[in-house]
Design a protein around this motif. Structure first.
Motif, PDB file in Angstrom:
ATOM      1  N   ASP A 285      -4.445  35.130  80.761  1.00  0.00           N
ATOM      2  CA  ASP A 285      -5.764  34.613  81.140  1.00  0.00           C
ATOM      3  C   ASP A 285      -5.644  33.474  82.162  1.00  0.00           C
ATOM      4  OD1 ASP A 285      -8.569  34.695  80.848  1.00  0.00           O
ATOM      5  OD2 ASP A 285      -8.493  32.873  79.616  1.00  0.00           O
TER       6      ASP A 285
ATOM      7  N   CYS B  69      -6.768  36.566  76.126  1.00  0.00           N
ATOM      8  CA  CYS B  69      -5.429  36.900  76.612  1.00  0.00           C
ATOM      9  C   CYS B  69      -4.691  37.770  75.589  1.00  0.00           C
ATOM     10  CB  CYS B  69      -4.645  35.604  76.830  1.00  0.00           C
ATOM     11  SG  CYS B  69      -2.912  35.889  77.216  1.00  0.00           S
TER      12      CYS B  69
ATOM     13  N   VAL C  25      -1.629  38.021  75.054  1.00  0.00           N
ATOM     14  CA  VAL C  25      -0.547  37.251  74.412  1.00  0.00           C
ATOM     15  C   VAL C  25      -1.144  36.268  73.399  1.00  0.00           C
ATOM     16  CG1 VAL C  25       1.436  35.751  74.827  1.00  0.00           C
ATOM     17  CG2 VAL C  25       0.797  37.471  76.535  1.00  0.00           C
TER      18      VAL C  25
ATOM     19  N   CYS D 156       4.739  30.395  76.446  1.00  0.00           N
ATOM     20  CA  CYS D 156       3.826  30.972  75.457  1.00  0.00           C
ATOM     21  C   CYS D 156       4.251  32.396  75.096  1.00  0.00           C
ATOM     22  CB  CYS D 156       2.417  30.946  76.026  1.00  0.00           C
ATOM     23  SG  CYS D 156       1.165  31.564  74.897  1.00  0.00           S
ATOM     24  N   LYS D 157       4.651  33.136  76.119  1.00  0.00           N
ATOM     25  CA  LYS D 157       5.084  34.519  75.893  1.00  0.00           C
ATOM     26  C   LYS D 157       6.361  34.585  75.054  1.00  0.00           C
ATOM     27  CE  LYS D 157       2.988  36.816  79.857  1.00  0.00           C
ATOM     28  NZ  LYS D 157       3.231  37.438  81.174  1.00  0.00           N
TER      29      LYS D 157
HETATM   30 FE1  SF4 Z   1      -2.838  31.166  77.455  1.00  0.00          FE
HETATM   31 FE2  SF4 Z   1      -0.511  31.914  76.465  1.00  0.00          FE
HETATM   32 FE3  SF4 Z   1      -2.157  33.711  77.460  1.00  0.00          FE
HETATM   33 FE4  SF4 Z   1      -0.926  32.004  79.083  1.00  0.00          FE
HETATM   34  S1  SF4 Z   1       0.015  33.561  77.827  1.00  0.00           S
HETATM   35  S2  SF4 Z   1      -3.072  32.583  79.134  1.00  0.00           S
HETATM   36  S3  SF4 Z   1      -0.875  30.209  77.791  1.00  0.00           S
HETATM   37  S4  SF4 Z   1      -2.511  32.449  75.686  1.00  0.00           S
END
Ligand code: SF4
Ligand code: TRP
Length: 498
Positions: free
Chosen positions: A236, A249, A251, A281-282
């Motif tokens: 996102d 998102c 993830v 984050c991933k």
């Molecule tokens: Fe947010 Fe994690 Fe998705 Fe990046 S990967 S947009 S930090 S939830």
């Protein structure tokens, strides 16, 4: 079979054999099913006939996909000891009920089902002007009604089909059951949708997770592929400085389902404030998802090495399902007014238990049905049965080589209890063969200790001794002298008698 009585509400649901299932299937259905198997009398099946309603033109993977789905069912923790899993096409009664429904369902009902038009629009390269495709919700109605399911755990998209199922049940009851009080004693019962509370889970491209979009993560995804898919996922936050939201998102969705509260709080803060990067984050998401999937993956791998176990589950499931389905069909055929096949010769073998069979003796002039007991296991009961065939209506007494006196008695279930009547002659061992409502035969053995100690306490009816066995929460008990003694099903172990 240890789970005798079953007064729990019944649930039924199914999935098409689309091949290996993905996380959308897992969080949207399977996870919920795993919980339901502890509280409900659950039937979960693989809807292979349904797959033909849209994919009749390529069945090359149908059988293989059916096995893949069964492997996923088992891997996520559906337990054949707790629920009944089977393949739709193995229980022919579904087709029979579907056929009968097709006689009394107005065409308009089916043409009005929204998915009928929608799917034709959504799959423009498929010719769906097929009789079976139109009738598909009716087949689903048969799947549900044949088990007299109280609840159908499905997603919202299937709710209209459950609604139609209720209408079909109502119509059947009103068309065919005129002489019957269908409120108190319906032939078919109206099921309710049990909407699955499912958190949102986007596919890796932000569309709905779906096999046909190629944006899914499989339940059985290997660790490297899992990592790769998450790495490649759309997020996102196109730029590191953008603020985003885990809700939007794929993830973030994974964190919401698979991460700890603390970690979810951490990435939510980091995402919405743009203080962490999507790469970090991933990586965290990969670890969380992998921790959850690793045991499932291992179990699946182990099972895939043992196809005979899966086959056994499929066979046993079909048998159990068929017994229940057939019971409904007997009432259905009678309501419709078909000539009952009870007046035709019986099949030669009726299987009613895992190890014990009742076989009708055909060469008899006696008006009452006489059943032979056949024992499939090897062991003591099998041996004596070969020497002296057991009959369901007749007690038998044997002396073992060590001089023990063994009595074999049978009884049918009556309101959750069995009364075994016998002569007042002490025995060393008592084998109780209890036929339940579903015609399962359960075998219990009362060892010398119990018999010696309690023989004089058993209830007397005239000359006869009554051994009373009753259903309990998790099995059966023997009631004697005001006490309830738990007894266990013997499960092939007659070692005490050898
Ligand atoms: Fe947010 Fe994690 Fe998705 Fe990046 S990967 S947009 S930090 S939830
Ligand atoms: N129609 C369901 C689907 O496409 C599968 C299905 C067939 C089903 N028969 C069912 C689901 C009975 C619940 C109950 O996903």
């Amino acid at each position: 079979m240890t789970d005798l009585g079953n007064s729990r509400p019944r649930c039924l649901s199914g999935m098409r054999p689309t091949g290996k299932l993905h996380l959308g299937n897992y969080v949207g259905a399977l996870k919920n099913w795993v919980d339901l198997q502890h509280t409900h009398d659950c039937f979960f099946f693989i809807a292979d006939w349904h797959a033909l309603t849209t994919d009749y033109d390529d069945t090359s993977r149908l059988a293989g996909n059916t096995v893949e789905v069964m492997l996923d069912y088992l891997a996520v923790g559906l337990d054949p000891g707790k629920c009944t899993m089977f393949v739709q096409s193995h229980v022919k009664q579904h087709a029979e009920l579907h056929l009968l429904f097709s006689m009394m369902t107005p065409l308009g009902w089916l043409e009005r089902v929204p998915t009928y038009k929608e799917q034709q629009v959504n799959m423009p390269d498929k010719d769906l002007h097929m009789y079976g495709f139109l009738g598909y919700p009716l087949l689903m109605a048969a799947d549900i009604l044949i088990y007299r399911a109280n609840f159908v755990p499905v997603g919202e998209d299937q709710d209209v089909h459950v609604e139609l199922t209720r209408e079909v049940a109502r119509r059947f009851n009103s068309v065919f059951c005129k002489d019957r009080d269908t409120i108190k004693d319906p032939v078919l019962i109206e099921p309710q949708t049990l909407l699955t509370p499912s958190p949102r889970l986007l596919g890796m491209d932000k569309r709905k997770m779906s096999k046909s979009y190629g944006n899914s993560i499989l339940i059985s995804e290997e660790a490297p592929q899992l990592e790769q898919k998450i790495k490649n996922s759309v997020t996102d936050r196109p730029k590191l400085t953008d603020r985003g939201s885990p809700d939007r998102c794929p993830v973030g969705n994974l964190h919401q389902i698979f991460s700890s509260k603390d970690q979810l709080a951490y990435i939510t803060e980091g995402c919405t404030q743009a203080t962490i990067g999507c790469v970090e984050c991933k990586a965290l998401a990969t670890t969380s998802v992998n921790a959850h999937l690793a045991p499932i993956r291992d179990r699946r791998y182990e099972l895939a090495q043992h196809p005979e176990r899966v086959k056994e589950v499929i066979q046993q499931g079909a048998k159990k399902a068929e017994r229940v389905a057939e019971e409904t069909m007997v009432a259905v055929r009678e309501a419709v007014g078909l000539l009952g096949s009870a007046s035709l010769p019986k099949p030669t073998l009726v299987e009613i238990g895992a190890d014990l069979l009742l076989v009708p003796i055909t060469k008899t002039n006696e008006p009452k049905e006489i059943w032979d007991i056949r024992v499939k296991q090897s062991g003591w009961l099998d041996k004596i049965n070969r020497l002296h065939p057991l009959r369901f209506d007749r007690p038998a007494t044997f002396i073992t080589s060590r001089g023990r006196k063994v009595g074999v008695h049978t009884a049918s279930e009556n309101n959750g209890t069995w009364e075994f009547l016998m002569r007042d002659r002490p025995l060393n061992v008592l084998v109780l063969l209890a036929e339940d409502k579903d015609r399962y035969l359960h075998d219990y053995v009362l060892p010398p200790k119990i018999l010696q100690y309690y023989w004089k306490d058993f209830e007397r009816k005239g000359e006869q001794v009554v051994v009373r066995v009753a259903r309990t929460e998790d099995g059966v008990s023997l009631s004697v002298a005001g006490k309830e003694l738990p007894i266990q099903e013997y499960e092939r172990n007659y070692a005490a008698l050898e």
